[in-house]
Every structure is written in C-alpha cells, then in structure tokens.
Design an enzyme around this catalytic site. Structure first.
Site, mmCIF file in Angstrom:
data_model
loop_
_atom_site.group_PDB
_atom_site.id
_atom_site.type_symbol
_atom_site.label_atom_id
_atom_site.label_comp_id
_atom_site.label_asym_id
_atom_site.label_seq_id
_atom_site.Cartn_x
_atom_site.Cartn_y
_atom_site.Cartn_z
ATOM 1 N N ARG A 122 0.847 -1.198 0.000
ATOM 2 C CA ARG A 122 0.000 0.000 0.000
ATOM 3 C C ARG A 122 0.879 1.244 0.000
ATOM 4 O O ARG A 122 2.101 1.171 0.172
ATOM 5 C CB ARG A 122 -0.890 0.018 1.253
ATOM 6 C CG ARG A 122 -0.115 0.033 2.552
ATOM 7 C CD ARG A 122 -0.925 0.502 3.736
ATOM 8 N NE ARG A 122 -0.241 0.282 5.004
ATOM 9 C CZ ARG A 122 0.727 1.050 5.477
ATOM 10 N NH1 ARG A 122 1.152 2.104 4.795
ATOM 11 N NH2 ARG A 122 1.294 0.774 6.640
ATOM 12 N N GLY A 123 0.254 2.394 -0.164
ATOM 13 C CA GLY A 123 0.967 3.641 0.004
ATOM 14 C C GLY A 123 1.139 3.956 1.483
ATOM 15 O O GLY A 123 0.598 3.284 2.359
ATOM 16 N N GLY A 124 1.921 4.995 1.767
ATOM 17 C CA GLY A 124 2.091 5.437 3.146
ATOM 18 C C GLY A 124 3.293 4.817 3.833
ATOM 19 O O GLY A 124 4.027 4.011 3.260
ATOM 20 N N TYR B 118 0.455 0.766 12.933
ATOM 21 C CA TYR B 118 0.214 -0.357 13.843
ATOM 22 C C TYR B 118 -1.229 -0.812 13.709
ATOM 23 O O TYR B 118 -2.147 0.009 13.568
ATOM 24 C CB TYR B 118 0.479 0.073 15.288
ATOM 25 C CG TYR B 118 -0.163 -0.822 16.329
ATOM 26 C CD1 TYR B 118 0.376 -2.067 16.638
ATOM 27 C CD2 TYR B 118 -1.335 -0.434 16.985
ATOM 28 C CE1 TYR B 118 -0.227 -2.905 17.575
ATOM 29 C CE2 TYR B 118 -1.938 -1.252 17.919
ATOM 30 C CZ TYR B 118 -1.382 -2.485 18.206
ATOM 31 O OH TYR B 118 -1.993 -3.309 19.128
ATOM 32 N N ALA C 188 -5.732 6.053 10.582
ATOM 33 C CA ALA C 188 -4.714 6.027 9.528
ATOM 34 C C ALA C 188 -5.303 5.426 8.262
ATOM 35 O O ALA C 188 -6.200 4.577 8.321
ATOM 36 C CB ALA C 188 -3.505 5.216 9.992
ATOM 37 N N MET C 189 -4.768 5.854 7.120
ATOM 38 C CA MET C 189 -5.243 5.342 5.833
ATOM 39 C C MET C 189 -4.079 5.100 4.898
ATOM 40 O O MET C 189 -3.103 5.861 4.884
ATOM 41 C CB MET C 189 -6.218 6.330 5.186
ATOM 42 C CG MET C 189 -7.494 6.501 5.956
ATOM 43 S SD MET C 189 -8.702 7.513 5.098
ATOM 44 C CE MET C 189 -10.053 7.416 6.296
ATOM 45 N N GLY C 190 -4.189 4.036 4.124
ATOM 46 C CA GLY C 190 -3.215 3.732 3.084
ATOM 47 C C GLY C 190 -3.842 2.766 2.106
ATOM 48 O O GLY C 190 -4.445 1.768 2.515
ATOM 49 N N GLY D 188 -6.814 0.068 3.073
ATOM 50 C CA GLY D 188 -7.896 0.961 3.477
ATOM 51 C C GLY D 188 -7.586 1.799 4.695
ATOM 52 O O GLY D 188 -6.655 2.591 4.698
ATOM 53 N N CYS E 84 3.131 6.619 10.883
ATOM 54 C CA CYS E 84 2.957 7.217 9.554
ATOM 55 C C CYS E 84 4.129 8.119 9.186
ATOM 56 O O CYS E 84 4.009 8.986 8.312
ATOM 57 C CB CYS E 84 1.635 7.977 9.466
ATOM 58 S SG CYS E 84 0.189 6.950 9.803
#
Length: 239
Positions: A96-98, A102, A167-169, A180, A198
């Site tokens: 994923r991105g980011g 955790y 958090a999102m990625g 997600g 992050c």
C-alpha cells in the site's frame, strides 16, 4: 483504460473478525486479482456479454502487527526482532501507500475492495470520502474530527494538540482498490510508542476510548462506518 459498460453499485460486506494480517492480506489479494481479471475479460466482450465487477468491504481486527508501506522508511520501526517477539507483534512490508502503522485488537480495520469504474475514477475523491465516512462516524459519538492539510487520515486538533485517530493507506490498479483504513476504537496506544506513526514524529495518536473515557463496542462503530460509506458512495447492500 480498462472499463466496463456495466456499473455495479452493490457492495458485499464481510466481517472477518480477529484475523492474522497475512491471511487477511492474502484474501484481499485474491479478491483484487479476481476483480482485475474480470475487467480484463470484459474488455473484449460486447456490453450484453460483460459481467459486472463486484465491490467488497471487509472489516476485521488484527493481532499486534506493524506494517510498512512501499513509500515508508524502515527506520521508523523503533524495535528489533527480539523486542517484537517480547511484545507479541509481527512486522510486514506491504504494497500500500504510506509509511509505517500499527494494527491490533480494539482497532477497526476496513478494507474496501472496489472497482472505482462502478463509481468514479478519482483516487483523490476516493480518499476524501473514506476520511469523510470516519469523520461522520466520530461525529455520531460526539467527537469533533477533521483533516490536516497535506496529511492523510482523520485527525483531532484542539487545545490538546493535533492527534491522529484513523490512519489510511491504499493501493489502486486499473481503478480497483485494496487496503484501506484503521480506526483506533479501543486500541492499546502504547504500541505506537515503538514506531514513528505514519512517519510523523511531531504529532500524537489517540483513540475513541481515550477521547470518550469508555470502551466503545466495535460492532457498533463498524455498523456506523458501513452506513456512512454506503451513503457517500451511493452504494446498495447485497441482500
């Protein structure tokens, strides 16, 4: 561009419960690959022969795990293998991105696997709608949340200072999404002490439990997130 004439706005929602991170990732990859394969097959078919692509929303919790996105820095993991074993955590580099985050018990993880050709082909809009669903869910509980310019995810920012609560990625290919969001509901925030969350060193992390002062039932939160996502994306639940 791989597109299909058919638009399917029906979403299948699945609760995977407490599940090993690798097992959940494998399931995401399976659904993702099947969806892309269907898009490729549709490309050479007439509209009446095409099969609509499916949309999924997977909810789960994970045992203690740290994941590092493809643009992240391994130095942001502040623990070695021996210490990870001591605290019962595992570590995965993922696609994923980011940066690093955790996952653990008490955290609501959501994996929307959507064909955005069924909705809109705009990754920026997709991310903002994911954030909006979380913001609306937190509003349901009386928590005022929002965004911070230039940073992904959902934040609280008041006299106590900026702190991330979700958090999102994501990964997207041929307009099919995976990975997600991770909303801290009753999360043990001490596990964030072992990373630079992050990749952001100057901002804190929080949870719904920390902000409200009580344990919040995770299924109730999942139901509210689901409702807001369905409304924002104008989806229909599979019956």
């Amino acid at each position: 561009m791989l597109t299909t004439t058919l638009q399917n706005k029906v979403i299948q929602v699945r609760d995977l419960g407490l599940i090993d991170y690798q097992t959940a990732w494998d399931e995401q990859e399976r659904i993702f690959a099947d969806t892309v394969a269907r898009k490729v097959a549709n490309r050479g078919l007439s509209p009446d022969e095409q099969q609509p692509t499916p949309n999924y929303l997977l909810f789960c919790e994970h045992p203690h795990v740290y994941t590092l996105g493809k643009s992240g820095h391994e130095a942001h993991l502040l623990a070695n293998d021996e210490f990870l074993k001591q605290i019962g955590a595992t570590y995965h580099r993922i696609n994923r991105g980011g940066d690093i985050t955790y996952h653990g018990p008490g955290q609501l993880v959501g994996y929307p696997i959507l064909d955005l050709d069924n909705f809109f082909t705009d990754i920026h809009r997709y991310m903002r709608l994911l954030e909006e669903a979380i913001i609306l869910t937190l509003t349901d509980y009386g928590i005022v949340a929002g965004r911070i310019a230039g940073l992904t995810g959902v934040w609280l920012d008041d006299e106590a200072g900026p702190r991330k609560i979700c958090a999102m990625g994501v990964k997207a290919s041929r307009w099919v999404t995976m990975h997600g969001f991770a909303l801290n509901v009753n999360t043990d925030l001490r596990y964030f002490d072992h990373i630079v969350p992050c990749g952001i060193a100057d901002k804190a992390v929080t949870s719904m439990q920390q902000e409200l002062g009580y344990v919040v039932p995770l299924p109730d939160v999942a139901e509210r997130v689901q409702t807001h996502l369905i409304e924002l994306f104008e989806m229909k639940m599979e019956r």
